[in-house]
Write a protein that holds these residues in place. Structure first.
Motif, short mmCIF file in Angstrom:
data_model
loop_
_atom_site.label_atom_id
_atom_site.label_comp_id
_atom_site.label_asym_id
_atom_site.label_seq_id
_atom_site.Cartn_x
_atom_site.Cartn_y
_atom_site.Cartn_z
N THR A 63 4.83 -44.48 -119.46
CA THR A 63 4.72 -44.61 -117.74
C THR A 63 4.62 -43.13 -117.25
N GLU A 64 5.32 -42.25 -117.97
CA GLU A 64 5.22 -40.72 -117.45
C GLU A 64 3.71 -40.14 -117.56
N CYS A 67 1.38 -41.62 -115.52
CA CYS A 67 1.42 -41.34 -114.00
C CYS A 67 0.69 -39.76 -113.79
N HIS A 68 0.50 -39.09 -114.74
CA HIS A 68 0.24 -37.92 -114.67
C HIS A 68 -1.27 -37.66 -115.04
N SER A 72 -6.29 -41.48 -115.65
CA SER A 72 -5.50 -42.77 -115.51
C SER A 72 -5.92 -43.41 -114.41
N PHE A 77 -2.44 -48.71 -115.26
CA PHE A 77 -0.93 -48.62 -115.18
C PHE A 77 -0.49 -50.06 -115.28
N GLU A 98 10.35 -50.33 -111.64
CA GLU A 98 9.29 -49.21 -111.98
C GLU A 98 8.03 -49.54 -111.57
N HIS A 99 7.42 -50.61 -112.11
CA HIS A 99 6.21 -50.93 -111.44
C HIS A 99 6.04 -50.93 -110.07
N ARG A 102 5.66 -47.58 -108.39
CA ARG A 102 4.05 -47.04 -108.91
C ARG A 102 3.13 -47.69 -107.48
N CYS A 105 4.16 -46.08 -104.36
CA CYS A 105 3.52 -44.70 -104.25
C CYS A 105 2.08 -44.66 -103.88
N ASN A 106 1.36 -45.89 -104.48
CA ASN A 106 -0.26 -45.73 -104.15
C ASN A 106 -0.44 -46.53 -102.91
#
Length: 412
Positions: A63-64, A67-68, A72, A77, A98-99, A102, A105-106
């Protein structure tokens, strides 16, 4: 041999993880992704008879990295998270959460809502009971998104004015979102914990529909229930609510007094000091001085011009009246060993003067009273002010020189 294979496998796995950790710490996401691929392949090629269950490490690290990683995409994801959901029922709801984060956040609100709705309908034997807390979080975040939808519909109606409230479809959608949000948000805030965003949204819903008593009860419970952890924000929300509804100064002071005990450097301490200074009661004015001194003990308030203005004003009043100098003496006693270096160095005087003249004026007044006319900070700022032909700095210099004996009495 089987034993050698196990030892070698364990060693290589540990080395690989250390490489991944090193790459992540250095933000080398491509390198971390390559080592993670090797790590997963090594698990797949483990021919020992010992069962190796899917590791949470893969989920966390993967996941980390995704995300970075610069290459990606959200599609990758999503695919990765769907695979993680199938690896183990014990982590299913956590992965869903967590999904969702994310996706949010998008800006993918609808996709996040759908993800939460699917998670809420998930059932797996006893795991449903074991993961009750995670399920409540799923429902709570869905309530948060229902609030977001409600707020969106509300704004549409308000923008359209009277005509907007005649649009039944929008109004019905708004009320539908309200009902869904209230049910889920109400449940989560019953559980002891820190639920700031959920509480704020729930109170906003209640206030909009005029249920002020319920809103007050929720905020009181959140702030004063001993089962909940100490939380400055709980008292901030209660204070803001009381202020919005024109509550008495006594109620406002009571709310801020507890906030002062928990978070003495909070920005609302300036409001608290102002209220206390205006009081006719000596006890409250004394508390006001204590509050502003305590706020300035923290680096976050170090260059807050309003805070220094509050302290300068109260100190000046005390010096002129020559009453309650003992208040200043008590507060200064525990600070005289470290405040001079923390607040009143020549370096800070120079920097404050260059960046914020008003701040340097207020601080110079306080420094002159507490440390006398020979204080480095006061001397530098007053000299610069007089050189710039600023009248108030000439007055400041005369004031401190005139009341220099006060410094001797305060310093003991």
């Amino acid at each position: 041999s089987s034993r050698d294979h196990k030892l070698n496998f364990k060693k290589s796995k540990e080395v690989c993880l250390s490489y991944i950790q090193d790459a992540m710490l250095q933000k080398q996401w491509k390198r971390a992704a390559e080592f993670l691929t090797f790590y997963i392949e090594s698990l797949e090629k483990d021919y020992s008879r010992e069962y190796m269950g899917p590791s949470e490490i893969i989920w966390r690290i993967g996941t980390e990295v995704l995300c970075h990683h610069s290459q990606s995409s959200m599609k990758e994801f999503n695919s990765f998270m769907e695979q993680m959901k199938t690896l183990g029922v014990k982590r299913y709801l956590k992965v869903c959460l967590e999904h969702t984060f994310r996706l949010l956040c998008n800006g993918l609100i609808d996709e996040a809502y759908q993800n939460l709705s699917l998670a809420e309908s998930w059932r797996y034997g006893e795991q449903t009971v074991i993961q009750d807390k995670e399920m409540k979080l799923i429902q709570a975040y869905r309530g948060l998104l229902d609030y977001y939808r409600w707020s969106k519909q509300k704004n549409i109606l308000l923008e359209q004015g009277q005509d907007g409230f005649e649009d039944l479809s929008v109004e019905q959608e708004m009320h539908s979102c309200f009902r869904k949000a209230v049910v889920n948000l109400k449940e989560i805030i019953k559980i002891p914990g820190v639920w700031d965003q959920f509480v704020k949204c729930y109170v906003d819903l209640l206030e909009f529909y005029g249920d002020h008593n319920e809103a007050r009860q929720v905020l009181n419970e959140y702030a004063y229930n001993s089962k909940f952890p100490a939380n400055p924000n709980a008292h901030v929300y209660l204070y803001q609510f009381l202020k919005r509804h024109g509550e008495s100064k006594k109620s406002l002071i009571s709310a801020l007094k507890i906030l002062h005990d928990i978070a003495p450097s909070h920005e609302l301490m300036i409001d608290f000091n102002t209220m206390l200074q205006k009081s006719k009661k000596r006890k409250k004015r004394r508390l006001g001085l204590e509050v502003i001194f305590a706020a300035l003990d923290y680096a976050g308030c170090k260059e807050n011009a309003k805070a220094w203005s509050c302290l300068a004003r109260q100190v000046k009043q005390i010096v002129i009246s020559e009453k309650h100098l003992d208040w200043i003496k008590v507060e200064w006693k525990s600070r005289k060993d470290w405040w001079p270096a923390f607040h009143f160095s020549r370096y800070l005087a120079k920097r404050n003067w260059q960046e914020n003249e008003s701040l340097s004026y207020e601080k110079a007044l306080v420094a002159g009273i507490l440390l006398g006319k020979d204080c480095k900070y006061f001397k530098y700022v007053s000299h610069q002010g007089c050189k710039a032909q600023a009248k108030r700095f000439r007055i400041l210099k005369k004031f401190v020189n005139k009341h220099n004996p006060v410094y001797l009495r305060i310093s003991g």
